[in-house]
Design a protein around this motif. Structure first.
Motif, PDB file in Angstrom:
ATOM      1  N   LYS A   1      15.627 -16.914 -16.712  1.00 31.97           N
ATOM      2  CA  LYS A   1      15.950 -18.065 -15.877  1.00 31.97           C
ATOM      3  C   LYS A   1      17.369 -18.692 -16.344  1.00 31.97           C
ATOM      4  O   LYS A   1      17.654 -18.649 -17.424  1.00 31.97           O
ATOM      5  N   TYR A   2      17.995 -18.835 -15.185  1.00 36.78           N
ATOM      6  CA  TYR A   2      19.324 -19.619 -15.519  1.00 36.78           C
ATOM      7  C   TYR A   2      19.231 -21.070 -14.685  1.00 36.78           C
ATOM      8  O   TYR A   2      19.354 -21.240 -13.505  1.00 36.78           O
ATOM      9  N   PRO A   3      18.584 -21.891 -15.502  1.00 34.53           N
ATOM     10  CA  PRO A   3      18.448 -23.455 -14.797  1.00 34.53           C
ATOM     11  C   PRO A   3      19.684 -24.118 -14.109  1.00 34.53           C
ATOM     12  O   PRO A   3      19.655 -24.694 -12.993  1.00 34.53           O
ATOM     13  N   ASP A   4      20.843 -24.019 -14.636  1.00 35.72           N
ATOM     14  CA  ASP A   4      22.218 -24.616 -14.115  1.00 35.72           C
ATOM     15  C   ASP A   4      22.706 -23.803 -12.733  1.00 35.72           C
ATOM     16  O   ASP A   4      23.186 -24.509 -11.932  1.00 35.72           O
ATOM     17  N   MET A   5      22.160 -22.518 -12.566  1.00 36.28           N
ATOM     18  CA  MET A   5      22.650 -21.919 -11.313  1.00 36.28           C
ATOM     19  C   MET A   5      21.541 -21.647 -10.472  1.00 36.28           C
ATOM     20  O   MET A   5      21.614 -21.016  -9.509  1.00 36.28           O
ATOM     21  N   LYS A   6      20.107 -22.264 -10.932  1.00 38.80           N
ATOM     22  CA  LYS A   6      19.086 -22.147 -10.045  1.00 38.80           C
ATOM     23  C   LYS A   6      18.913 -20.741  -9.580  1.00 38.80           C
ATOM     24  O   LYS A   6      18.754 -20.308  -8.426  1.00 38.80           O
ATOM     25  N   ALA A   7      18.732 -19.887 -10.558  1.00 34.51           N
ATOM     26  CA  ALA A   7      18.497 -18.437 -10.308  1.00 34.51           C
ATOM     27  C   ALA A   7      17.554 -17.687 -11.541  1.00 34.51           C
ATOM     28  O   ALA A   7      17.416 -18.314 -12.660  1.00 34.51           O
ATOM     29  N   THR A   8      17.174 -16.606 -11.240  1.00 32.07           N
ATOM     30  CA  THR A   8      16.141 -15.996 -12.114  1.00 32.07           C
ATOM     31  C   THR A   8      16.470 -14.310 -11.948  1.00 32.07           C
ATOM     32  O   THR A   8      16.475 -14.140 -10.627  1.00 32.07           O
TER      33      THR A   8
ATOM     34  N   VAL B   1      17.434 -18.643 -20.270  1.00 23.38           N
ATOM     35  CA  VAL B   1      15.977 -19.092 -20.849  1.00 23.38           C
ATOM     36  C   VAL B   1      14.799 -17.978 -20.505  1.00 23.38           C
ATOM     37  O   VAL B   1      14.899 -17.532 -19.280  1.00 23.38           O
ATOM     38  N   ILE B   2      14.122 -17.420 -21.575  1.00 20.90           N
ATOM     39  CA  ILE B   2      13.284 -16.171 -21.351  1.00 20.90           C
ATOM     40  C   ILE B   2      12.031 -16.993 -20.990  1.00 20.90           C
ATOM     41  O   ILE B   2      11.501 -17.840 -21.795  1.00 20.90           O
TER      42      ILE B   2
ATOM     43  N   LEU C   1      17.442 -10.254 -28.010  1.00 19.88           N
ATOM     44  CA  LEU C   1      16.386 -10.583 -27.716  1.00 19.88           C
ATOM     45  C   LEU C   1      14.992  -9.473 -28.057  1.00 19.88           C
ATOM     46  O   LEU C   1      14.963  -8.507 -27.692  1.00 19.88           O
ATOM     47  N   GLU C   2      14.103 -10.053 -29.293  1.00 20.07           N
ATOM     48  CA  GLU C   2      13.308  -9.219 -29.391  1.00 20.07           C
ATOM     49  C   GLU C   2      11.960  -9.711 -28.877  1.00 20.07           C
ATOM     50  O   GLU C   2      11.749 -10.923 -28.646  1.00 20.07           O
ATOM     51  N   THR C   3      11.105  -8.775 -28.238  1.00 17.81           N
ATOM     52  CA  THR C   3       9.760  -9.247 -27.485  1.00 17.81           C
ATOM     53  C   THR C   3       8.804  -8.321 -28.312  1.00 17.81           C
ATOM     54  O   THR C   3       9.147  -7.218 -28.928  1.00 17.81           O
TER      55      THR C   3
END
Length: 187
Positions: A71-78, A59-60, A44-46
């Motif tokens: 974010k981990y949408p499938d796991m409902k976690a961040t 997802v960043i 990941l480059e920022t």
């Protein structure tokens, strides 16, 4: 007619005796088996003063001042990442990171050091805390170069904490956090 009644009576009696021969035991509750696909990582480059490898399923979300949400949408976690420059305040930043972790001690069954990280070549030093129990956060960590940069991270789920239910997802994301720390580089 008497023979029919007698036959029916004997048949019902035998049926009752045969059906009542076993002890009935309640069935155990079903256990949900959660399996996640094998993690794949990509750099990941920022525009921030650091880079690391992240899971391709995550997802960043970039915020201001080099704050990132993984974010981990499938796991409902961040995983919330917060960057702060070090300006003769390393001790204060370390104390704050540890305090944030131990604020969860009220609900936690245990807070363990999941790993101490040191990569002298890249000047990355850090610590991962794993929180067991019904605490709000299941993992906390920090990385620093001890002179200029400091980054903290916290894992949160979008649900009421129930450790047994979120444990498989927490373990999966903890492996991603370890990979983040192991691949971490300052720019």
């Amino acid at each position: 007619m008497k023979n029919k009644i007698r036959f029916t009576y004997i048949s019902l009696t035998l049926l009752l005796l045969i059906s009542c021969g076993k002890d009935h035991v309640p069935k155990p509750k079903a256990v949900l088996r959660l399996e996640y696909p094998e993690a794949r990582y990509r750099p990941l480059e920022t525009n921030c003063p650091f880079r690391f490898e992240k899971n391709t399923r995550a997802v960043i979300e970039e915020k201001r001042n080099c704050r990132l949400n993984i974010k981990y949408p499938d796991m409902k976690a961040t995983v919330f990442l917060t960057y702060k420059p070090v300006d003769n305040n390393l001790r204060s930043l370390l104390i704050d990171a540890e305090k944030l972790t131990y604020d969860h001690v009220i609900k936690a069954d245990e807070i363990g050091v999941g790993g101490q990280f040191e990569n002298k070549q890249e000047h990355v030093y850090g610590r991962l805390y794993e929180v067991a129990g019904n605490a709000a956060s299941q993992a906390q960590f920090y990385v620093t170069d001890s002179t200029s940069h400091f980054l903290t991270g916290s894992l949160y789920f979008y649900t009421k904490p129930n450790y047994d239910s979120i444990l498989p997802a927490a373990d999966y994301i903890s492996k991603d956090i370890r990979r983040l720390m192991e691949s971490f580089q300052w720019k």
